[in-house]
Design an enzyme around this catalytic site. Structure first.
Site, PDB file in Angstrom:
ATOM      1  N   ASP A 111     -87.763  17.860  17.041  1.00 56.15           N
ATOM      2  CA  ASP A 111     -86.238  19.461  16.462  1.00 56.15           C
ATOM      3  C   ASP A 111     -85.695  19.736  17.498  1.00 56.15           C
ATOM      4  O   ASP A 111     -84.791  19.524  18.701  1.00 56.15           O
ATOM      5  CB  ASP A 111     -86.691  19.536  15.368  1.00 56.15           C
ATOM      6  CG  ASP A 111     -85.631  20.371  14.847  1.00 56.15           C
ATOM      7  OD1 ASP A 111     -84.466  20.532  14.740  1.00 56.15           O
ATOM      8  OD2 ASP A 111     -86.204  20.671  13.777  1.00 56.15           O
ATOM      9  N   GLY A 139     -88.295  20.971  20.015  1.00 60.70           N
ATOM     10  CA  GLY A 139     -89.185  19.911  21.108  1.00 60.70           C
ATOM     11  C   GLY A 139     -89.856  20.839  21.473  1.00 60.70           C
ATOM     12  O   GLY A 139     -90.700  21.153  22.245  1.00 60.70           O
ATOM     13  N   GLU A 159     -94.309  10.944  18.587  1.00 60.63           N
ATOM     14  CA  GLU A 159     -94.615  11.670  17.243  1.00 60.63           C
ATOM     15  C   GLU A 159     -93.305  10.687  16.626  1.00 60.63           C
ATOM     16  O   GLU A 159     -91.918  10.141  16.627  1.00 60.63           O
ATOM     17  CB  GLU A 159     -93.424  13.006  18.811  1.00 60.63           C
ATOM     18  CG  GLU A 159     -93.156  13.656  18.181  1.00 60.63           C
ATOM     19  CD  GLU A 159     -93.765  14.938  17.599  1.00 60.63           C
ATOM     20  OE1 GLU A 159     -94.928  14.297  16.048  1.00 60.63           O
ATOM     21  OE2 GLU A 159     -94.342  15.762  17.967  1.00 60.63           O
ATOM     22  N   ASP A 160     -93.536  11.743  15.606  1.00 63.25           N
ATOM     23  CA  ASP A 160     -92.740  11.757  13.966  1.00 63.25           C
ATOM     24  C   ASP A 160     -91.160  11.776  14.844  1.00 63.25           C
ATOM     25  O   ASP A 160     -90.268  11.310  14.346  1.00 63.25           O
ATOM     26  CB  ASP A 160     -92.988  12.000  12.535  1.00 63.25           C
ATOM     27  CG  ASP A 160     -93.038  13.300  13.430  1.00 63.25           C
ATOM     28  OD1 ASP A 160     -92.973  13.842  13.852  1.00 63.25           O
ATOM     29  OD2 ASP A 160     -93.221  14.380  12.025  1.00 63.25           O
ATOM     30  N   GLY A 195     -97.235  13.934  10.947  1.00 56.58           N
ATOM     31  CA  GLY A 195     -95.909  13.330  10.884  1.00 56.58           C
ATOM     32  C   GLY A 195     -96.123  11.317  11.830  1.00 56.58           C
ATOM     33  O   GLY A 195     -95.206  10.750  10.688  1.00 56.58           O
ATOM     34  N   THR A 251     -92.760  22.161  19.754  1.00 53.72           N
ATOM     35  CA  THR A 251     -93.933  21.190  19.365  1.00 53.72           C
ATOM     36  C   THR A 251     -94.014  20.413  20.434  1.00 53.72           C
ATOM     37  O   THR A 251     -95.773  20.606  20.801  1.00 53.72           O
ATOM     38  CB  THR A 251     -94.286  19.992  18.726  1.00 53.72           C
ATOM     39  OG1 THR A 251     -93.492  21.319  16.923  1.00 53.72           O
ATOM     40  CG2 THR A 251     -95.261  19.591  17.917  1.00 53.72           C
ATOM     41  N   LEU A 252     -93.622  19.600  21.058  1.00 48.33           N
ATOM     42  CA  LEU A 252     -93.924  18.509  22.209  1.00 48.33           C
ATOM     43  C   LEU A 252     -93.615  18.842  23.055  1.00 48.33           C
ATOM     44  O   LEU A 252     -94.820  18.353  23.973  1.00 48.33           O
ATOM     45  CB  LEU A 252     -93.165  16.997  21.886  1.00 48.33           C
ATOM     46  CG  LEU A 252     -92.802  15.549  22.670  1.00 48.33           C
ATOM     47  CD1 LEU A 252     -94.085  15.176  21.647  1.00 48.33           C
ATOM     48  CD2 LEU A 252     -91.791  15.303  22.381  1.00 48.33           C
ATOM     49  N   LYS A 309     -83.754  15.204  17.101  1.00 50.56           N
ATOM     50  CA  LYS A 309     -82.403  15.468  15.982  1.00 50.56           C
ATOM     51  C   LYS A 309     -82.130  15.982  17.099  1.00 50.56           C
ATOM     52  O   LYS A 309     -82.490  17.705  17.145  1.00 50.56           O
ATOM     53  CB  LYS A 309     -83.465  15.946  14.890  1.00 50.56           C
ATOM     54  CG  LYS A 309     -82.418  16.084  14.091  1.00 50.56           C
ATOM     55  CD  LYS A 309     -83.328  16.768  12.453  1.00 50.56           C
ATOM     56  CE  LYS A 309     -84.142  17.512  12.398  1.00 50.56           C
ATOM     57  NZ  LYS A 309     -84.311  18.144  11.214  1.00 50.56           N
TER      58      LYS A 309
HETATM   59  P1  IMP Z   1     -89.945  20.926  17.132  1.00 47.17           P
HETATM   60  O1  IMP Z   1     -90.636  21.271  17.621  1.00 47.17           O
HETATM   61  O2  IMP Z   1     -88.670  21.736  16.130  1.00 47.17           O
HETATM   62  O3  IMP Z   1     -89.438  19.930  17.465  1.00 47.17           O
HETATM   63  O4  IMP Z   1     -90.380  20.039  15.421  1.00 47.17           O
HETATM   64  C1  IMP Z   1     -91.008  19.083  14.896  1.00 47.17           C
HETATM   65  C2  IMP Z   1     -92.082  18.759  14.114  1.00 47.17           C
HETATM   66  O5  IMP Z   1     -91.087  19.421  12.792  1.00 47.17           O
HETATM   67  C3  IMP Z   1     -92.057  17.540  13.791  1.00 47.17           C
HETATM   68  O6  IMP Z   1     -93.220  16.902  14.478  1.00 47.17           O
HETATM   69  C4  IMP Z   1     -91.745  17.951  11.924  1.00 47.17           C
HETATM   70  O7  IMP Z   1     -93.295  17.627  11.743  1.00 47.17           O
HETATM   71  C5  IMP Z   1     -91.072  18.871  12.069  1.00 47.17           C
HETATM   72  N1  IMP Z   1     -89.784  18.017  11.738  1.00 47.17           N
HETATM   73  C6  IMP Z   1     -88.693  18.927  11.995  1.00 47.17           C
HETATM   74  N2  IMP Z   1     -87.627  17.888  11.933  1.00 47.17           N
HETATM   75  C7  IMP Z   1     -88.428  17.762  10.412  1.00 47.17           C
HETATM   76  C8  IMP Z   1     -87.868  16.707   9.435  1.00 47.17           C
HETATM   77  O8  IMP Z   1     -86.001  16.659   9.419  1.00 47.17           O
HETATM   78  N3  IMP Z   1     -88.463  16.304   8.719  1.00 47.17           N
HETATM   79  C9  IMP Z   1     -89.374  16.493   8.259  1.00 47.17           C
HETATM   80  N4  IMP Z   1     -90.294  17.557   9.644  1.00 47.17           N
HETATM   81  C10 IMP Z   1     -89.532  17.741  10.457  1.00 47.17           C
HETATM   82 MG    MG Z   2     -94.757  16.340  12.390  1.00 45.87          MG
END
Ligand code: IMP
Ligand code: MG
Length: 185
Positions: A112, A114, A108-109, A53, A116-117, A140
């Protein structure tokens, strides 16, 4: 959802609402590059792109920066099935260098939940970099499950699923030059 968002470079009829234009992204990237220039001038710097991403974001960011840096890549399992989170985080591809002599900035892209990070941060901290910061293109915060804040966040967005500028839905739309809302069917 902007009237001016009538769409240049539209490659997909289903994409209608641009929420961040290419020009806005460019401007913020310029500001961010200046910040990083100041913070890391004279220091050994490694920018780490979390694939897939953040590949466009990092490519644009490092070219706006005026200080030298090295680039690393990691790939972390995307647990997005379509547009919602399903849970697990795996490291699919790791960095190929020892980071203990670098100041590390993770690019990071989007943050959401949190999850993954937070896993990536845990892993990289355990390798004792000189310092570690996170810069995210999008934040987000509404769905955050883990208390985590980026050091630099370019844009905060509401709880929408977005695509473009590197972000995908089912591997599509990464090539769009702007951030758009993915239509809820
Ligand atoms: P987290 O672990 O929930 O914070 O999600 C992070 C990962 O989910 C990002 O690196 C994206 O690959 C994917 N992701 C979360 N929200 C979106 C979105 O709105 N569009 C596309 N990918 C998303
Ligand atoms: Mg991603």
């Amino acid at each position: 959802m902007r009237p001016e968002a009538v769409i240049k470079n539209n490659k997909n009829d289903s994409i209608k609402n641009i929420i961040i234009s290419a020009a806005e992204i460019k401007e913020k990237i310029r500001e961010t590059a200046r910040l990083l220039d100041e913070r890391y001038r004279g220091k050994p710097l490694l920018l780490v792109s979390i694939l897939k991403g953040s590949f466009i974001f990092l490519a644009d960011l490092c070219r706006e920066m005026t200080i030298p840096c090295e680039i690393g890549f990691m790939r972390v399992s995307s647990y997005y099935d379509g547009t919602s989170s399903s849970g697990n985080v795996n490291i699919l591809m790791d960095l190929d260098c020892d980071i203990s002599n670098y100041h590390v900035v993770i690019a990071e892209d989007i943050i959401d939940t949190g999850r993954t990070l937070s896993e990536v941060i845990k892993l990289l901290k355990s390798r004792s970099p000189l310092s570690l910061e996170v810069v995210t293109l999008l934040d987000k915060p509404e769905k955050r499950l883990i208390d985590l804040k980026a050091d630099i966040s370019l844009f905060t967005i509401p709880d929408l699923f977005v695509v473009g500028y590197g972000l995908d839905c089912g591997e599509k739309y990464r090539d769009l030059p702007y951030i758009a809302e993915y239509p809820d069917e």
